[in-house]
Design a protein around this motif. Structure first.
Motif, PDB file in Angstrom:
ATOM      1  N   SER A   1       3.557   0.828  -9.602  1.00 22.49           N
ATOM      2  CA  SER A   1       2.802   1.945  -9.052  1.00 22.49           C
ATOM      3  C   SER A   1       2.744   3.068 -10.080  1.00 22.49           C
ATOM      4  CB  SER A   1       3.458   2.455  -7.758  1.00 22.49           C
ATOM      5  OG  SER A   1       3.503   1.439  -6.787  1.00 22.49           O
TER       6      SER A   1
ATOM      7  N   SER B   1       1.723   7.229 -10.474  1.00 25.29           N
ATOM      8  CA  SER B   1       1.380   8.497  -9.846  1.00 25.29           C
ATOM      9  C   SER B   1       1.047   9.504 -10.938  1.00 25.29           C
ATOM     10  CB  SER B   1       2.550   9.021  -8.998  1.00 25.29           C
ATOM     11  OG  SER B   1       2.887   8.106  -7.982  1.00 25.29           O
TER      12      SER B   1
ATOM     13  N   GLY C   1       8.347   2.651  -8.733  1.00 22.97           N
ATOM     14  CA  GLY C   1       8.503   1.415  -7.981  1.00 22.97           C
ATOM     15  C   GLY C   1       9.516   0.505  -8.627  1.00 22.97           C
TER      16      GLY C   1
ATOM     17  N   ARG D   1      -2.919   8.219  -4.512  1.00 23.69           N
ATOM     18  CA  ARG D   1      -3.029   6.987  -5.289  1.00 23.69           C
ATOM     19  C   ARG D   1      -4.435   6.888  -5.873  1.00 23.69           C
ATOM     20  NH1 ARG D   1       1.889   6.237  -6.622  1.00 23.69           N
ATOM     21  NH2 ARG D   1       3.301   5.916  -4.871  1.00 23.69           N
TER      22      ARG D   1
ATOM     23  N   LYS E   1       4.927   5.697 -14.010  1.00 18.57           N
ATOM     24  CA  LYS E   1       5.131   4.378 -13.419  1.00 18.57           C
ATOM     25  C   LYS E   1       6.384   4.414 -12.547  1.00 18.57           C
ATOM     26  CE  LYS E   1       2.903   1.535 -16.963  1.00 18.57           C
ATOM     27  NZ  LYS E   1       3.071   0.392 -17.901  1.00 18.57           N
TER      28      LYS E   1
ATOM     29  N   GLU F   1       3.406   0.518   2.025  1.00 18.35           N
ATOM     30  CA  GLU F   1       4.167   0.003   0.895  1.00 18.35           C
ATOM     31  C   GLU F   1       4.495  -1.464   1.129  1.00 18.35           C
ATOM     32  OE1 GLU F   1       6.567   3.992  -0.553  1.00 18.35           O
ATOM     33  OE2 GLU F   1       7.530   2.593   0.830  1.00 18.35           O
TER      34      GLU F   1
ATOM     35  N   LYS G   1       5.949  10.985  -6.274  1.00 18.37           N
ATOM     36  CA  LYS G   1       5.667   9.649  -5.766  1.00 18.37           C
ATOM     37  C   LYS G   1       4.645   9.664  -4.630  1.00 18.37           C
ATOM     38  CE  LYS G   1       9.910   7.207  -7.045  1.00 18.37           C
ATOM     39  NZ  LYS G   1      11.035   6.387  -6.560  1.00 18.37           N
TER      40      LYS G   1
END
Length: 276
Positions: free
Chosen positions: A53, A55, A48, A83, A46, A152, A79
């Motif tokens: 978000s 990854s 952000g 996605r 997790k 983003e 990162k």
């Protein structure tokens, strides 16, 4: 270092993830197991501002110290991973994209979980790709003829934090006060009155000649100062909410898609322009 297996999956969930330089990447969100061995193979990280978000990162070269997971990849590289929807099992195309991105050989990946349980068996055979340090088209090579453009977006929230403490304190101070007070006193005045029929009796009641003294008591007012402690007011602390605007500035990235026209298209466009 602790071996990563199904016995410590619960400890992995929510643990800090750091990269090869010891920089925090995020926290572990989910764990994916190999369906053939039932051993942890992938985790979602997790990232952000609010951990919105996720990854994917492989566990093949990861070290687990009991309180943090160190992965063998750079923070920005993780990162920038493709996605992928983290809800349920991985699709075959998504698995292929992950294995190509991290340059790993094929494996069998099951359903994600936060604890041990049953998992879907999904066989796959991915080819080894080159490790990439830049993003690429996450729509994959086997999708339709459209290209996906991503960007983003800022997600700004609020949290309550302590901003200080206020308290009442009472102390004694001395100040000089000047008050004007009117006071009175008696003074002697000399009064003369002629002898008349009304007072002749009193005037001749004594001897003809004599020596005498008369006294008059004089009085005056004096200022008397006294002090008394009296309550004058009550003071208490209160709170009020004041709303003000604050600006938040952050860099965001977005993909842009450019169109490269072919030589034939360029010649046709030039021909139309010349005709006009």
């Amino acid at each position: 270092m602790t071996m990563i297996n199904t016995n410590n999956i619960d400890s992995l969930i929510g643990a800090n993830v750091v990269d090869t330089e010891g920089r925090k990447v995020g926290t572990v969100g989910q764990v994916y197991l190999e369906s053939t061995t039932n051993q942890p193979s992938w985790v979602t990280v997790k990232t952000g501002l609010f951990g919105t978000s996720e990854s994917f990162a492989p566990l093949d070269s990861a070290d687990w110290t009991g309180d943090e997971l160190r992965i063998g990849y750079d923070k920005n590289f993780v990162k920038d991973a493709p996605r992928i929807d983290t809800d349920g099992s991985l699709e075959s195309a998504d698995e292929d994209a992950l294995y190509r991105y991290y340059g790993l050989s094929g494996s069998t990946v099951g359903q994600s979980t936060g604890t041990t349980g049953t998992y879907d068996d999904t066989s796959r055979d991915a080819t080894v790709g080159d490790r990439r340090t830049e993003g690429y088209d996450t729509s994959g090579p086997t999708t339709d003829d459209a290209m996906t453009r991503s960007e983003e977006q800022l997600r700004v929230g609020k949290e309550q934090v302590g901003a200080g403490r206020a308290r009442l304190r009472k102390h004694v101070v001395t100040e000089n006060q000047t008050v004007t007070v009117p006071v009175s006193h008696e003074e002697v005045t000399l009064e003369r009155e002629p002898i008349t029929e009304a007072n002749v009796g009193k005037a001749t009641s004594g001897p003809d000649l004599s020596e005498e003294e008369h006294e008059v008591q004089l009085t005056e007012e004096r200022v008397v100062v006294d002090k008394e402690t009296v309550p004058v007011e009550r003071v208490r602390l209160g709170k009020e909410t004041v709303t003000e605007d604050q600006r938040v500035s952050e860099d965001v990235r977005k993909e842009e898609i450019d169109y490269d026209e072919s030589d034939i298209d360029r010649q046709r466009r030039q021909s139309r322009d010349d005709t006009l």
